[in-house]
Design a protein around this motif. Sequence first.
Motif, PDB file in Angstrom:
ATOM      1  N   MET A  23       0.844  -1.178   0.000  1.00 55.82           N
ATOM      2  CA  MET A  23       0.000   0.000   0.000  1.00 55.82           C
ATOM      3  C   MET A  23       0.892   1.245   0.000  1.00 55.82           C
ATOM      4  N   PRO A  24       0.612   2.228  -0.839  1.00 55.46           N
ATOM      5  CA  PRO A  24       1.464   3.418  -0.907  1.00 55.46           C
ATOM      6  C   PRO A  24       1.360   4.279   0.351  1.00 55.46           C
ATOM      7  N   ALA A  25       2.458   4.944   0.678  1.00 59.00           N
ATOM      8  CA  ALA A  25       2.449   5.885   1.804  1.00 59.00           C
ATOM      9  C   ALA A  25       1.616   7.094   1.406  1.00 59.00           C
ATOM     10  N   LEU A  26       0.881   7.633   2.354  1.00 56.61           N
ATOM     11  CA  LEU A  26       0.001   8.754   2.078  1.00 56.61           C
ATOM     12  C   LEU A  26       0.183   9.804   3.159  1.00 56.61           C
ATOM     13  N   GLU A  27       0.387  11.052   2.750  1.00 55.45           N
ATOM     14  CA  GLU A  27       0.492  12.151   3.704  1.00 55.45           C
ATOM     15  C   GLU A  27      -0.886  12.763   3.892  1.00 55.45           C
ATOM     16  N   VAL A  28      -1.307  12.865   5.140  1.00 53.82           N
ATOM     17  CA  VAL A  28      -2.603  13.451   5.453  1.00 53.82           C
ATOM     18  C   VAL A  28      -2.369  14.703   6.277  1.00 53.82           C
ATOM     19  N   LYS A  29      -2.840  15.846   5.782  1.00 46.20           N
ATOM     20  CA  LYS A  29      -2.727  17.102   6.521  1.00 46.20           C
ATOM     21  C   LYS A  29      -3.856  17.154   7.548  1.00 46.20           C
ATOM     22  N   CYS A  30      -3.554  17.653   8.730  1.00 50.47           N
ATOM     23  CA  CYS A  30      -4.544  17.743   9.796  1.00 50.47           C
ATOM     24  C   CYS A  30      -4.166  18.888  10.726  1.00 50.47           C
ATOM     25  N   THR A  31      -5.133  19.725  11.062  1.00 49.59           N
ATOM     26  CA  THR A  31      -4.866  20.868  11.937  1.00 49.59           C
ATOM     27  C   THR A  31      -5.435  20.675  13.335  1.00 49.59           C
ATOM     28  N   VAL A  32      -5.866  19.462  13.681  1.00 44.84           N
ATOM     29  CA  VAL A  32      -6.385  19.206  15.029  1.00 44.84           C
ATOM     30  C   VAL A  32      -5.184  18.991  15.944  1.00 44.84           C
ATOM     31  N   ILE A  80      -6.072   5.648   9.255  1.00 44.89           N
ATOM     32  CA  ILE A  80      -7.098   6.582   9.704  1.00 44.89           C
ATOM     33  C   ILE A  80      -8.462   6.133   9.193  1.00 44.89           C
ATOM     34  N   GLU A  81      -9.498   6.495   9.951  1.00 46.50           N
ATOM     35  CA  GLU A  81     -10.874   6.233   9.544  1.00 46.50           C
ATOM     36  C   GLU A  81     -11.636   7.545   9.592  1.00 46.50           C
ATOM     37  N   ILE A  82     -12.263   7.892   8.485  1.00 46.82           N
ATOM     38  CA  ILE A  82     -13.003   9.139   8.360  1.00 46.82           C
ATOM     39  C   ILE A  82     -14.491   8.818   8.270  1.00 46.82           C
ATOM     40  N   ASP A  83     -15.316   9.597   8.979  1.00 44.83           N
ATOM     41  CA  ASP A  83     -16.768   9.415   8.958  1.00 44.83           C
ATOM     42  C   ASP A  83     -17.430  10.770   8.749  1.00 44.83           C
ATOM     43  N   MET A  84     -17.685  11.116   7.499  1.00 43.97           N
ATOM     44  CA  MET A  84     -18.294  12.408   7.168  1.00 43.97           C
ATOM     45  C   MET A  84     -19.776  12.451   7.520  1.00 43.97           C
ATOM     46  N   GLU A  85     -20.467  11.316   7.466  1.00 47.18           N
ATOM     47  CA  GLU A  85     -21.906  11.305   7.694  1.00 47.18           C
ATOM     48  C   GLU A  85     -22.271  11.774   9.094  1.00 47.18           C
ATOM     49  N   SER A  86     -21.462  11.444  10.083  1.00 44.59           N
ATOM     50  CA  SER A  86     -21.785  11.874  11.441  1.00 44.59           C
ATOM     51  C   SER A  86     -21.620  13.382  11.609  1.00 44.59           C
ATOM     52  N   MET A  87     -20.775  14.001  10.767  1.00 41.28           N
ATOM     53  CA  MET A  87     -20.573  15.445  10.849  1.00 41.28           C
ATOM     54  C   MET A  87     -21.680  16.215  10.150  1.00 41.28           C
ATOM     55  N   THR A  88     -22.254  15.651   9.104  1.00 43.12           N
ATOM     56  CA  THR A  88     -23.241  16.378   8.320  1.00 43.12           C
ATOM     57  C   THR A  88     -24.661  16.151   8.805  1.00 43.12           C
ATOM     58  N   SER A  94     -15.894  12.609  17.866  1.00 48.23           N
ATOM     59  CA  SER A  94     -17.158  13.144  17.355  1.00 48.23           C
ATOM     60  C   SER A  94     -17.060  14.637  17.044  1.00 48.23           C
ATOM     61  N   ASP A  95     -16.022  15.319  17.524  1.00 46.54           N
ATOM     62  CA  ASP A  95     -15.788  16.725  17.198  1.00 46.54           C
ATOM     63  C   ASP A  95     -15.027  16.880  15.883  1.00 46.54           C
ATOM     64  N   THR A  96     -14.646  15.774  15.286  1.00 43.54           N
ATOM     65  CA  THR A  96     -13.900  15.785  14.029  1.00 43.54           C
ATOM     66  C   THR A  96     -14.566  14.829  13.053  1.00 43.54           C
ATOM     67  N   CYS A  97     -14.066  14.740  11.849  1.00 48.68           N
ATOM     68  CA  CYS A  97     -14.511  13.729  10.881  1.00 48.68           C
ATOM     69  C   CYS A  97     -13.678  12.464  11.041  1.00 48.68           C
ATOM     70  N   CYS A  98     -12.704  12.484  11.934  1.00 50.12           N
ATOM     71  CA  CYS A  98     -11.735  11.405  12.074  1.00 50.12           C
ATOM     72  C   CYS A  98     -12.071  10.523  13.275  1.00 50.12           C
TER      73      CYS A  98
END
Length: 78
Positions: A1-10, A27-35, A61-65
């Motif tokens: 699996m390729p290395a991936l850089e993820v920017k995050c300001t939290v 990482i696991e992202i859950d956009m549905e809980s934010m919207t 729950s305060d983030t999408c992550c």
Amino acid sequence: MPALEVKCTVSDCFFHAKGNYCGAEKIEIDMESMTNKKERTEFASDFDLQAPKQKEAKSSSDTCCKTFICKKDAEKRH
């Protein structure tokens, strides 16, 4: 699996690394809980994405992550 850089300001996340990068192995992202919407599409206008800012969160729950761990909580465990 390729290395991936993820920017995050939290900045109070245990995985927050120098340069506003995520240092988590996975990482696991859950956009549905934010919207709180049933639509399967997200728009930048749904979020405050005007300019990157340093953010703090108390829980994932305060983030999408769902990978988020508060630095303070992680330090208490060790």
